[in-house]
Design an enzyme around this catalytic site. Sequence first.
Site, PDB file in Angstrom:
ATOM      1  N   ALA A 127       0.818  -1.212   0.000  1.00 31.40           N
ATOM      2  CA  ALA A 127       0.000   0.000   0.000  1.00 31.40           C
ATOM      3  C   ALA A 127       0.855   1.267   0.000  1.00 31.40           C
ATOM      4  O   ALA A 127       2.088   1.225   0.105  1.00 31.40           O
ATOM      5  CB  ALA A 127      -0.946  -0.010   1.195  1.00 31.40           C
ATOM      6  N   HIS A 128       0.174   2.411  -0.078  1.00 33.79           N
ATOM      7  CA  HIS A 128       0.851   3.695  -0.189  1.00 33.79           C
ATOM      8  C   HIS A 128       1.707   4.002   1.050  1.00 33.79           C
ATOM      9  O   HIS A 128       1.357   3.661   2.163  1.00 33.79           O
ATOM     10  CB  HIS A 128      -0.159   4.831  -0.417  1.00 33.79           C
ATOM     11  CG  HIS A 128      -1.135   5.006   0.697  1.00 33.79           C
ATOM     12  ND1 HIS A 128      -2.241   4.201   0.863  1.00 33.79           N
ATOM     13  CD2 HIS A 128      -1.180   5.900   1.704  1.00 33.79           C
ATOM     14  CE1 HIS A 128      -2.920   4.599   1.924  1.00 33.79           C
ATOM     15  NE2 HIS A 128      -2.295   5.630   2.462  1.00 33.79           N
ATOM     16  N   ASN A 129       2.860   4.606   0.781  1.00 38.03           N
ATOM     17  CA  ASN A 129       3.808   5.072   1.808  1.00 38.03           C
ATOM     18  C   ASN A 129       4.562   3.951   2.519  1.00 38.03           C
ATOM     19  O   ASN A 129       5.315   4.216   3.459  1.00 38.03           O
ATOM     20  CB  ASN A 129       3.121   5.943   2.867  1.00 38.03           C
ATOM     21  CG  ASN A 129       2.427   7.146   2.284  1.00 38.03           C
ATOM     22  OD1 ASN A 129       2.769   7.610   1.198  1.00 38.03           O
ATOM     23  ND2 ASN A 129       1.434   7.660   2.992  1.00 38.03           N
TER      24      ASN A 129
ATOM     25  N   SER B 171       1.769   3.044   5.104  1.00 40.49           N
ATOM     26  CA  SER B 171       2.695   3.730   6.016  1.00 40.49           C
ATOM     27  C   SER B 171       3.381   2.795   7.003  1.00 40.49           C
ATOM     28  O   SER B 171       3.780   3.209   8.093  1.00 40.49           O
ATOM     29  CB  SER B 171       1.960   4.847   6.773  1.00 40.49           C
ATOM     30  OG  SER B 171       1.410   5.774   5.869  1.00 40.49           O
TER      31      SER B 171
END
Length: 362
Positions: free
Chosen positions: A258-260, A278
């Site tokens: 996923a993002h980050n 994250s």
Amino acid sequence: MTHTIKELAEALGAQALGALSLEINGVAEPADAGPQDLALAMSPKYAEGLAKGGARAAMLWEGADWQALGLDAAIIPARPRYAMAGLTAAMDKGHGYGSGIHPTAIIAPGAEIGIGVSVGPYAVIQDGAVIGANCVIGPQAYIGPDSHLGEDSLLHVGVRIGPRVRIGARFIAHPGATIGMDGFSFVTPEVNAVDQARASLGEEVDAEAQSWVRISSLGAVAIAEDVEIGCNTCIDAGTIRPTRIGERTKIDNLCHIAHNVVVGNDCLFAAMVGIAGSTTIGNNVIFGGQVGVTDNTTVGDRVVGGGAAVILSKVPEGRVVLGYPAVKMDTHVDMYKSLRRLPRMMEEFAAMKAELKALKGD
């Protein structure tokens, strides 16, 4: 793709015995091997299959009596399983993508194509993209604007690379992999049910229903050198900073990063691993199939997550975890043993309860 026993052994750093000029043009399991195949009998339990096949040569374990097995030649590597990497590379005939740029490929005028690049049918390379030397871009692959692909990389059929992605040399992406598209990031104008659930850790929520608003992904993805991504795996773009994948990390099919997220060097993720946004994953981390990791947490270096483990909190370096929620593996095994004993314990408890009731009745 014909090699002599001597050539193969030298390439693998292995010992060669017997007819060193014997030519090999394939590899096979012992029972299926023909006269020009190298049979893979790398431990004694596979040797009995040699009598069922027609192999004249085999890759064997250290100390094997190759002549007693009826062979004309043998290759003895120090670490047979590791030798398979070099052997299969030497015998791999590739995917037949061809060379040059196919006439149906669409390459924007502002794209930069390095020396020796192959671009397959109906591939699309957008403006500002930079493709390093000797890359192979498979049919129907897509490379977004301002993305960079390092030299000697291979994109198989239908790989999608989003905008502004940075990828190092010798990258491999298998069919359907998607890298650098928008992350799953949404927000509501007011406090929502998810916010309340996080704050209360499970109490009833009373937030009013609201519509979700997208937070755009500006951070793209940065992938270091020698990374391999499996079929239909997705690596989402970061929100502000890039999602990062470290050097030599290998990710199997149907995984989601996923993002980050930040993934370290030399990690190995089996199929259907999912890592929420994250989260930071250390170096040399190994996840079995279906491992899940919650968002905004940290997994230390050299952690091993057993298949289907669900990691809901920080894991210190070097720990082996298993279960849902993931705990130390030995703890999980003890818990599982105790769980299996529950039916018997309940029967014993019921019997003791009946005896106590009878005693009170007296």
